[in-house]
Design a protein around this motif. Structure first.
Motif, PDB file in Angstrom:
ATOM      1  N   ASP A 267       1.871 -27.046 -46.651  1.00  0.00           N
ATOM      2  CA  ASP A 267       1.733 -26.865 -45.206  1.00  0.00           C
ATOM      3  C   ASP A 267       0.538 -27.649 -44.703  1.00  0.00           C
ATOM      4  N   THR A 302       6.810 -25.029 -45.753  1.00  0.00           N
ATOM      5  CA  THR A 302       5.619 -24.887 -44.921  1.00  0.00           C
ATOM      6  C   THR A 302       5.297 -23.411 -44.729  1.00  0.00           C
ATOM      7  N   ASN A 327       4.386 -29.842 -38.340  1.00  0.00           N
ATOM      8  CA  ASN A 327       4.730 -30.056 -39.748  1.00  0.00           C
ATOM      9  C   ASN A 327       5.858 -31.076 -39.877  1.00  0.00           C
TER      10      ASN A 327
END
Length: 538
Positions: A267, A302, A327
């Motif tokens: 992440d 993530t 992300n």
């Protein structure tokens, strides 16, 4: 992976969706520039690991740490570690990388920044050495694809994701194989508590982890071999997950690529928010690690679910959407494809709130429709698990039902003993029975579930998306007061997960180095150039 793709069921304004992605791109761009103009000690160590440097001293400190430290102390890392290292090898300071690192640890070798033909020769030698590690990653990807063709993928989605981690890799292996036999498609070996804050990777097989098992190259190799055995037995390829986060994110990514892990927790902001790792260190490290994942064909997971353990899942729902968009942008800039984006979200709304299940459906459908080609990772309830195992089992059933109704791609198995004990094997078996019952009974609901156009679920999803756009607009508009990277200012202000993390603080800041003109890293050069899918799969 081919995620379940229900027909669009939310009446979202396409212009608002385009606006959200455009703003995410603008917010991410200055951070990408920072990542491209800096390196870190872990990026340089990962590069030497790709060149084959392994092993550790009697205190289990890796030789790669000793070598990078010695180079940094003598000539700095502004030009990259490989040029002075391979120059030393070409000058005959040592016969190989391991011996050079051992000599460097005792101060018996000198380094320099070569120029002219000597610099060119060192760079050619470094590119050849690092290229061997990248070739090993390519070979691992081809092996995975061959095994998937031979054994097959799970018959349907979502893939069932189950955690195993006793602290002892030799205990983890039989538990992981048993979980696969009971229906798990993905085995996650969570790391020992605190490993993310170690600025080195332990060496060898380990048996002494705390609430998890140390992530090491040998542990990766052992578990992958064990899952290959059970994949052959079951006639379906069982995937392996670990964590590419923390102070050694790039190194763990490189080792995972070489040892054929299939998924990695990765992440862009988790380490910043929840481990207080310096933001610049994290963004530099995550770009390199994601480039490795892209080349290795690894699916990332993530960590948006973590925001909802510190912030309210209703009030902060839009921050999850913003993080998913960021992300996605950081991942695609690093070369990852949609099928590799296991974007996170979670079933964490307080069940005492009226219409909590309808709210969960709205949030899950929003994520599913915003990222239709991504294998979204749907996380079970944790924050509101009380220790009442009967209530918890029912709540996990609602979570599984939401996953079935909204077409999630990766479903982490919820445990009724969450917040009580580390689950026993019997707990996992009951949890898997819960998943199997719901999926057998309701997996086809993705075809039938169509909320009314202007009903509660539709309006809630629109509201969350609108709030996400408003937040991104505030972040992007803050350039004047935030300088060149307003996203860093938003992180410092506690925008995500209520955690305030300034860019000039945090663990690992002393390991960040601005690149000089002439910086050279053969791994980054190769990864920036990209690898066509056909070449990686030949």
């Amino acid at each position: 992976m081919s995620p379940t793709r229900p027909a669009p069921v939310l009446d979202l304004d396409p212009a608002v969706v385009r606006r959200a992605r455009s703003l995410a791109r603008k917010a991410a761009a200055p951070v990408v520039t920072i990542a491209q103009s800096h390196t870190t000690v872990s990026v340089e160590r990962a590069t030497l690991r790709l060149a084959g440097l392994a092993g550790a001293d009697h205190e289990r400190i890796p030789w790669v740490n000793h070598l990078v430290t010695a180079v940094r102390d003598e000539v700095g890392l502004e030009h990259g570690v490989t040029t002075p290292v391979y120059d030393a090898l070409l000058r005959g300071e040592a016969p190989d990388l391991t011996t050079l690192a051992q000599m460097a640890a005792s101060g018996n070798v000198s380094f320099r920044l070569p120029a002219g033909r000597e610099a060119a020769a060192a760079r050619r030698a470094a590119a050849k050495g690092v290229g061997a590690g990248l070739g090993r990653i390519d070979a691992a990807r081809r092996t995975r694809e061959r095994l998937v063709r031979r054994h097959g993928d799970p018959a349907s989605t979502p893939w069932i994701y189950l955690i195993v981690a006793t602290g002892d890799i030799y205990e983890d292996i039989p538990q992981a194989q048993a979980a696969a036999r009971e229906g798990a498609d993905v085995i996650a070996v969570i790391r020992s508590t605190g490993q993310s804050l170690l600025d080195y990777i332990p060496e060898g097989a380990t048996r002494e982890g705390f609430a998890g098992t140390y992530a090491t190259q040998e542990n990766f190799r052992l578990m992958r071999a064990a899952l290959d055995d059970v994949s052959k037995e079951l006639g379906r390829y069982v995937r392996l997950t670990n964590y590419a986060s923390g102070l050694c994110m790039p190194e763990i990514a490189a080792l995972a690529g070489m040892e054929r892990l299939d998924m990695m927790l990765n992440d862009s902001m988790y380490g910043i928010l929840f481990r207080d790792i310096n933001p610049i260190r994290t963004f530099v490290d995550q770009r390199f690690s994601r480039q490795i994942h892209a080349r290795a064909g690894i699916i990332i997971n993530t960590g948006e679910d973590n925001y909802l353990t510190t912030a309210d899942a209703v009030e902060a729902a839009h921050t999850v959407t913003v993080s998913q968009l960021l992300n996605e942008r950081f991942a695609k800039e690093a070369g990852l494809e949609d099928w590799q984006l296991g974007l996170g979200h979670a079933f964490e709304i307080n069940p005492e709130i009226p219409d909590s299940f309808r709210l969960e459906l709205a949030h899950a459908l929003l994520a599913r429709q915003l990222f239709p080609d991504a294998p979204l990772k749907w996380m079970p309830p944790t924050k509101h698990m009380t220790g009442d195992i009967f209530r918890g089992y029912l709540l996990d059933g609602f979570f599984n039902l939401a996953g079935a109704m909204t077409g999630q791609g990766i479903l982490l198995v919820g445990m009724m003993t969450e917040a009580v004990v580390t689950p026993f094997l019997s707990d996992r078996d009951l949890a898997l029975q819960n998943v199997r019952y719901v999926m057998n009974a309701a997996s086809g609901l993705t075809e039938d579930f169509h909320p009314p156009r202007d009903g509660f679920i539709q309006n809630r999803a629109r509201q969350v998306l609108s709030e996400a756009v408003e937040l991104l607009e505030r972040i992007v508009a803050d350039t004047d007061s935030a300088g060149d990277a307003p996203l860093l200012a938003a992180i410092a202000d506690g925008t995500f997960g209520l955690m305030k993390r300034p860019a000039d603080r945090g663990k690992g800041l002393d390991g960040v180095v601005r690149r000089a003109d002439g910086y050279d890293n053969p791994a980054i050069t190769a990864l920036d150039a990209g690898v066509p899918a056909k070449a990686a799969r030949r």
